[in-house]
Design an enzyme around this catalytic site. Sequence first.
Site, PDB file in Angstrom:
ATOM      1  N   GLY A 127       0.828  -1.202   0.000  1.00 52.67           N
ATOM      2  CA  GLY A 127       0.000   0.000   0.000  1.00 52.67           C
ATOM      3  C   GLY A 127       0.855   1.241   0.000  1.00 52.67           C
TER       4      GLY A 127
ATOM      5  N   GLY B 168       0.299   5.624   0.386  1.00 57.35           N
ATOM      6  CA  GLY B 168      -0.625   6.744   0.558  1.00 57.35           C
ATOM      7  C   GLY B 168       0.062   7.896   1.246  1.00 57.35           C
ATOM      8  N   GLY B 169      -0.747   8.866   1.740  1.00 58.61           N
ATOM      9  CA  GLY B 169      -0.198  10.027   2.411  1.00 58.61           C
ATOM     10  C   GLY B 169       0.535   9.660   3.689  1.00 58.61           C
TER      11      GLY B 169
ATOM     12  N   GLY C  75       2.502   7.065   4.065  1.00 59.63           N
ATOM     13  CA  GLY C  75       3.755   6.389   3.782  1.00 59.63           C
ATOM     14  C   GLY C  75       3.509   5.146   2.942  1.00 59.63           C
TER      15      GLY C  75
ATOM     16  N   VAL D 244       3.644   0.621   2.843  1.00 62.46           N
ATOM     17  CA  VAL D 244       3.759  -0.654   3.547  1.00 62.46           C
ATOM     18  C   VAL D 244       4.258  -1.688   2.551  1.00 62.46           C
ATOM     19  CG1 VAL D 244       2.568  -2.449   4.859  1.00 62.46           C
ATOM     20  CG2 VAL D 244       1.877  -0.061   5.128  1.00 62.46           C
TER      21      VAL D 244
ATOM     22  N   LYS E 180       6.406  -1.044   7.490  1.00 64.43           N
ATOM     23  CA  LYS E 180       5.787   0.247   7.205  1.00 64.43           C
ATOM     24  C   LYS E 180       6.856   1.338   7.244  1.00 64.43           C
ATOM     25  CE  LYS E 180       1.947   3.246   8.656  1.00 64.43           C
ATOM     26  NZ  LYS E 180       0.807   3.386   9.576  1.00 64.43           N
TER      27      LYS E 180
ATOM     28  N   ASP F 163      -9.127   5.629  13.167  1.00 59.39           N
ATOM     29  CA  ASP F 163      -9.169   5.365  11.718  1.00 59.39           C
ATOM     30  C   ASP F 163      -9.622   3.928  11.454  1.00 59.39           C
ATOM     31  OD1 ASP F 163      -8.984   6.080   9.070  1.00 59.39           O
ATOM     32  OD2 ASP F 163      -6.834   5.673   8.898  1.00 59.39           O
TER      33      ASP F 163
END
Length: 448
Positions: free
Chosen positions: A176, A178-179, A181, A183, A198, A303
């Site tokens: 993954g 995204g904003g 970082g 993984v 991560k 989250d």
Amino acid sequence: MSEDSEIEKQICDVLRRNGKSNALKIAKEIKVDKRIVNKHLYNLERSNQVFKTDELPPVWDLLEKMKEIKQTPKPEQKPQTTRDTSEEKHVEDLLRTGALKASHIARDLRQSTQTINKQLYTMMQKGRVQKCSISNLWSLNDEWTEESSSQESDSCLQVSKPGSHSELFEMITELGDGGYGCVYKVKHKIDGKVYALKKVILTRKADSEVKALAQLDHPNIVRYITSWPGPDIWTSNQQRNQVSTTTYLFIQMEFCEGGTLTDWIQGRNDLKKYRTTAEIHKIFSEIITGVEYIHANNLIHRDLKPDNILFGADGKVKIGDFGLVAAQTDQNGDPIERSKRKGTPPYMSPEQENKKNYDEKTDIFPLGLIWFEMLWKISTGMERVKLWSDLRNQRFPEGFGDEYSAESTFIMKMLSYSPEDRPHAKDIKRDLQTFFSLEQDLLNPKTV
């Protein structure tokens, strides 16, 4: 006056009398061991009385001298305040990429380290930046202070040698990006096991995530292994040169082979896999158990969503991604003022969107949405868009209440606009055990 206070007073007197000096010269003048002088210099730095340069050995001076610099503009120049604001903006722009040393900022802005140090300490007095006294890294204050009262003040991580830990891993694939970082799925070159790794920019928020993971030990929480700061070794040489001043935090965790709850829901929606009500409630019970444990440790996840709920190789639920984790209260047990709109908008509770004070009940709202998603088949993205706003306002699609009468009652309470009207995680867990027989293959809902 205590002995420690007397030594620190003598150090300040030397700096006031002689100007900038290193620890050895100060030690000789006040006739105290250099190691003791160093210890007190760092104490004085933490209390914002002195500052040091990036030279080796460090050169120290009184911070109060920074306050004596006059800000009066010369007639032929632009007002000093305007110029200072412009210079501070350049510094802030660089710090938005992550924590940096003054020497790195000076190099990028083509100024002397001494000039940048003065600028940074002036900005620190205004509360705009903060310095980690261990690693000498500067960072924007909005990255360091949220919920800072619940964190230790000197918990910054020292920067490791390039690749000292990361080189132990072979990257298999990126899981993954995204904003927050990236993984990665990685394989350890020594033990041969597969892990999730991560990578995030090193800030106090990243430090908070590690601390939360390290204190949580539960079968329904992704297991934390270790962490370390360092550069990104998985970029091209050209990219590495471009981001050479950025320090990352690497977090090693167990790899969850079973995928995410998003995958699980999608498989059901695409009719690729049949899901029984018993299976749904068993999974949701494990999610609730994990959240109950998080809340019992005085934390809020903030989250919760299907992407952040994973499955281990044995099929057990594993709650992950603690990038937005926060303490429920400060060290005095008082509410903490928080930033608005921290989370994922579709799953964000109403108070996360518009309030600065909220507690663990904010995690209950997305759990109601998740339980609904697990039960109700949503065929298309357009269908989801149409029903999601209604669902967030406690309006269920036609037929849901008839098919899932007990569940709809519980979900309705979880989706209450006011946090006070939502149940605690422990109450939801108790109700699941009371109204559903989780041990049986088919659940027999009782009358609510």
